[in-house]
Design a protein around this motif. Structure first.
Motif, PDB file in Angstrom:
ATOM      1  N   SER A   1       0.837  -1.188   0.000  1.00  0.00           N
ATOM      2  CA  SER A   1       0.000   0.000   0.000  1.00  0.00           C
ATOM      3  C   SER A   1       0.874   1.240   0.000  1.00  0.00           C
ATOM      4  CB  SER A   1      -0.911   0.021   1.229  1.00  0.00           C
ATOM      5  OG  SER A   1      -0.157   0.199   2.408  1.00  0.00           O
ATOM      6  N   VAL A   2       0.322   2.373  -0.462  1.00  0.00           N
ATOM      7  CA  VAL A   2       1.082   3.630  -0.506  1.00  0.00           C
ATOM      8  C   VAL A   2       1.487   4.048   0.898  1.00  0.00           C
ATOM      9  CG1 VAL A   2       0.977   6.069  -1.096  1.00  0.00           C
ATOM     10  CG2 VAL A   2      -0.042   4.376  -2.627  1.00  0.00           C
ATOM     11  N   ARG A   3       0.547   3.971   1.825  1.00  0.00           N
ATOM     12  CA  ARG A   3       0.844   4.366   3.207  1.00  0.00           C
ATOM     13  C   ARG A   3       1.891   3.433   3.811  1.00  0.00           C
ATOM     14  NH1 ARG A   3      -0.717   2.918   8.267  1.00  0.00           N
ATOM     15  NH2 ARG A   3      -0.754   4.555   9.860  1.00  0.00           N
ATOM     16  N   GLY A   4       1.760   2.119   3.512  1.00  0.00           N
ATOM     17  CA  GLY A   4       2.728   1.173   4.054  1.00  0.00           C
ATOM     18  C   GLY A   4       4.117   1.420   3.514  1.00  0.00           C
ATOM     19  N   LEU A   5       4.222   1.731   2.226  1.00  0.00           N
ATOM     20  CA  LEU A   5       5.519   1.990   1.620  1.00  0.00           C
ATOM     21  C   LEU A   5       6.191   3.211   2.244  1.00  0.00           C
ATOM     22  CD1 LEU A   5       7.507   1.100  -0.574  1.00  0.00           C
ATOM     23  CD2 LEU A   5       6.305   2.596  -2.164  1.00  0.00           C
ATOM     24  N   ARG A   6       5.423   4.264   2.445  1.00  0.00           N
ATOM     25  CA  ARG A   6       5.978   5.465   3.074  1.00  0.00           C
ATOM     26  C   ARG A   6       6.428   5.160   4.498  1.00  0.00           C
ATOM     27  NH1 ARG A   6       1.586  10.029   2.517  1.00  0.00           N
ATOM     28  NH2 ARG A   6       0.354   8.307   3.328  1.00  0.00           N
ATOM     29  N   LEU A   7       5.640   4.375   5.198  1.00  0.00           N
ATOM     30  CA  LEU A   7       5.971   4.028   6.573  1.00  0.00           C
ATOM     31  C   LEU A   7       7.301   3.307   6.655  1.00  0.00           C
ATOM     32  CD1 LEU A   7       4.757   3.997   9.498  1.00  0.00           C
ATOM     33  CD2 LEU A   7       3.922   1.702   8.984  1.00  0.00           C
ATOM     34  N   TRP A   8       7.619   2.514   5.645  1.00  0.00           N
ATOM     35  CA  TRP A   8       8.865   1.764   5.627  1.00  0.00           C
ATOM     36  C   TRP A   8      10.055   2.619   5.207  1.00  0.00           C
ATOM     37  CZ3 TRP A   8       9.233  -4.015   5.119  1.00  0.00           C
ATOM     38  CH2 TRP A   8       8.080  -4.646   5.571  1.00  0.00           C
ATOM     39  N   ILE A   9       9.837   3.556   4.279  1.00  0.00           N
ATOM     40  CA  ILE A   9      10.950   4.278   3.664  1.00  0.00           C
ATOM     41  C   ILE A   9      11.358   5.529   4.439  1.00  0.00           C
ATOM     42  CG2 ILE A   9      11.638   5.600   1.619  1.00  0.00           C
ATOM     43  CD1 ILE A   9      10.113   3.625  -0.079  1.00  0.00           C
ATOM     44  N   TYR A  10      10.397   6.321   4.903  1.00  0.00           N
ATOM     45  CA  TYR A  10      10.712   7.612   5.505  1.00  0.00           C
ATOM     46  C   TYR A  10      11.737   7.533   6.635  1.00  0.00           C
ATOM     47  CZ  TYR A  10       7.047  10.055   2.895  1.00  0.00           C
ATOM     48  OH  TYR A  10       6.291  10.619   1.904  1.00  0.00           O
ATOM     49  N   PRO A  11      11.627   6.590   7.558  1.00  0.00           N
ATOM     50  CA  PRO A  11      12.628   6.560   8.636  1.00  0.00           C
ATOM     51  C   PRO A  11      14.057   6.429   8.124  1.00  0.00           C
ATOM     52  CG  PRO A  11      10.763   5.179   9.206  1.00  0.00           C
ATOM     53  CD  PRO A  11      10.575   5.579   7.772  1.00  0.00           C
ATOM     54  N   PHE A  12      14.242   5.629   7.052  1.00  0.00           N
ATOM     55  CA  PHE A  12      15.596   5.439   6.545  1.00  0.00           C
ATOM     56  C   PHE A  12      16.087   6.659   5.775  1.00  0.00           C
ATOM     57  CE2 PHE A  12      14.472   0.866   7.079  1.00  0.00           C
ATOM     58  CZ  PHE A  12      15.450   0.591   8.022  1.00  0.00           C
TER      59      PHE A  12
ATOM     60  N   PRO B   1      13.454   5.859  17.068  1.00  0.00           N
ATOM     61  CA  PRO B   1      14.852   5.937  16.621  1.00  0.00           C
ATOM     62  C   PRO B   1      15.132   6.952  15.527  1.00  0.00           C
ATOM     63  CG  PRO B   1      14.248   3.660  16.989  1.00  0.00           C
ATOM     64  CD  PRO B   1      12.990   4.462  17.166  1.00  0.00           C
ATOM     65  N   TYR B   2      14.335   6.962  14.440  1.00  0.00           N
ATOM     66  CA  TYR B   2      14.673   7.859  13.327  1.00  0.00           C
ATOM     67  C   TYR B   2      14.548   9.321  13.726  1.00  0.00           C
ATOM     68  CZ  TYR B   2       9.961   9.419  11.878  1.00  0.00           C
ATOM     69  OH  TYR B   2       8.726  10.022  11.802  1.00  0.00           O
ATOM     70  N   LYS B   3      13.570   9.642  14.577  1.00  0.00           N
ATOM     71  CA  LYS B   3      13.436  11.024  15.034  1.00  0.00           C
ATOM     72  C   LYS B   3      14.575  11.394  15.972  1.00  0.00           C
ATOM     73  CE  LYS B   3       8.588  12.361  14.727  1.00  0.00           C
ATOM     74  NZ  LYS B   3       7.462  12.929  15.507  1.00  0.00           N
ATOM     75  N   LEU B   4      14.929  10.490  16.863  1.00  0.00           N
ATOM     76  CA  LEU B   4      16.010  10.752  17.806  1.00  0.00           C
ATOM     77  C   LEU B   4      17.310  11.010  17.066  1.00  0.00           C
ATOM     78  CD1 LEU B   4      16.567  10.829  20.876  1.00  0.00           C
ATOM     79  CD2 LEU B   4      17.181   8.412  20.722  1.00  0.00           C
TER      80      LEU B   4
ATOM     81  N   SER C   1      -0.088   7.197  12.893  1.00  0.00           N
ATOM     82  CA  SER C   1      -1.371   7.460  12.253  1.00  0.00           C
ATOM     83  C   SER C   1      -1.450   8.861  11.676  1.00  0.00           C
ATOM     84  CB  SER C   1      -2.509   7.265  13.263  1.00  0.00           C
ATOM     85  OG  SER C   1      -2.404   8.199  14.321  1.00  0.00           O
ATOM     86  N   ASN C   2      -0.543   9.738  12.108  1.00  0.00           N
ATOM     87  CA  ASN C   2      -0.531  11.106  11.604  1.00  0.00           C
ATOM     88  C   ASN C   2       0.177  11.135  10.254  1.00  0.00           C
ATOM     89  OD1 ASN C   2       0.066  13.893  11.163  1.00  0.00           O
ATOM     90  ND2 ASN C   2      -0.233  14.244  13.341  1.00  0.00           N
ATOM     91  N   GLY C   3      -0.513  11.543   9.199  1.00  0.00           N
ATOM     92  CA  GLY C   3       0.058  11.524   7.863  1.00  0.00           C
ATOM     93  C   GLY C   3       1.040  12.633   7.589  1.00  0.00           C
ATOM     94  N   SER C   4       1.375  13.425   8.590  1.00  0.00           N
ATOM     95  CA  SER C   4       2.224  14.594   8.381  1.00  0.00           C
ATOM     96  C   SER C   4       3.693  14.248   8.284  1.00  0.00           C
ATOM     97  CB  SER C   4       2.018  15.590   9.524  1.00  0.00           C
ATOM     98  OG  SER C   4       2.429  15.021  10.754  1.00  0.00           O
ATOM     99  N   TYR C   5       4.081  13.001   8.506  1.00  0.00           N
ATOM    100  CA  TYR C   5       5.511  12.712   8.526  1.00  0.00           C
ATOM    101  C   TYR C   5       6.141  12.833   7.145  1.00  0.00           C
ATOM    102  CZ  TYR C   5       3.605   7.968   7.694  1.00  0.00           C
ATOM    103  OH  TYR C   5       2.907   6.881   7.227  1.00  0.00           O
ATOM    104  N   GLY C   6       5.328  12.846   6.076  1.00  0.00           N
ATOM    105  CA  GLY C   6       5.873  13.107   4.749  1.00  0.00           C
ATOM    106  C   GLY C   6       6.383  14.535   4.636  1.00  0.00           C
ATOM    107  N   ILE C   7       5.583  15.482   5.141  1.00  0.00           N
ATOM    108  CA  ILE C   7       6.001  16.886   5.158  1.00  0.00           C
ATOM    109  C   ILE C   7       7.216  17.058   6.049  1.00  0.00           C
ATOM    110  CG2 ILE C   7       5.294  19.231   5.768  1.00  0.00           C
ATOM    111  CD1 ILE C   7       2.415  18.398   5.181  1.00  0.00           C
TER     112      ILE C   7
END
Length: 225
Positions: free
Chosen positions: A47-58, A138-141, A199-205
């Motif tokens: 899913s689009v949301r799932g893909l973003r969830l996996w990629i953004y932290p890295f 972790p990724y935010k820290l 659940s907050n979709g703002s992590y893309g921004i």
């Protein structure tokens, strides 16, 4: 009018052999972690949301590693180093609060480590007690620590500039972007749990702002002579 040395910029963008080798090692490790999680986890990668969830932290982690390795703060007096360190710590504290890593605690003391989310989001440390709650993702820290380190390097450079420190730090206006983005997108209060942050979709921004901020703090195109 100051001109940008395109040759120097090209050298900065051109990766060294060691950088490529370490980059390949990091990427391979991340792929292995994601494949392992895909085999045992429950998140939908397709899913689009799932893909973003996996990629953004890295994206955060890899950009952070690159910036820290490539940044070498200039030599400075003990006084200037202490000032830079104090400002960097204060900046990290503001980011941690506005980004939801730290917040007010409620109820009895609780502590747990969450492994339920994809790598980069987990392992997340959740602590609530003594009036303080921690949601250490972790990724935010790593990302916020990197921004603080770059602010430290910027302060050191500004103190050495012919322009006084305050004027030199005008190039650090972008430092406020992650803070303003966290507030504007409603991340404040996400310290109530990892699920709220996910659940907050703002992590893309937030990811886009983070990458731009790291780039500006690393190159500082408006503050260097």
């Amino acid at each position: 009018m100051r001109t940008i040395d395109t040759g120097a910029l090209g050298d900065a963008l051109r990766p060294r052999r060691e950088t490529l080798l370490w980059g390949a090692l990091v990427l391979n490790t991340e792929v292995i972690l994601l494949l392992a999680y895909a085999a045992f986890g429950t998140q939908d990668l397709l899913s689009v949301r799932g893909l973003r969830l996996w990629i953004y932290p890295f994206v955060w982690i890899n950009v952070s590693l690159w910036a820290v390795v490539r940044t070498d703060p200039a030599s400075a007096s003990t006084r200037n180093r202490r000032i830079g360190a104090a400002l960097a710590v204060g900046y990290f504290a503001v980011l941690a609060y506005t980004g939801g890593l730290v917040g007010p605690g409620h109820g009895p003391t609780t502590y747990r480590i969450s492994w339920a989310l994809p790598p980069g989001w987990s392992p997340a440390v959740l602590l609530n007690g003594a009036g303080v709650s921690l949601t250490l993702i972790p990724y935010k820290l790593i990302g916020y620590a990197t921004l603080a380190y770059l602010v430290y390097a910027t302060v050191i450079d500004a103190a050495r500039s012919a322009v006084t420190g305050v004027l030199g730090l005008l190039s650090c206006v972008s430092c406020s972007w992650p803070i303003l983005t966290s507030i504007a997108t409603g991340v404040v209060g996400s310290g109530t749990g990892v699920a709220a942050a996910v659940s907050n979709g703002s992590y893309g921004i937030s990811t886009a702002v983070f990458v731009v901020t790291v780039a500006l703090l690393y190159w500082r195109p408006f503050g260097r002579e």
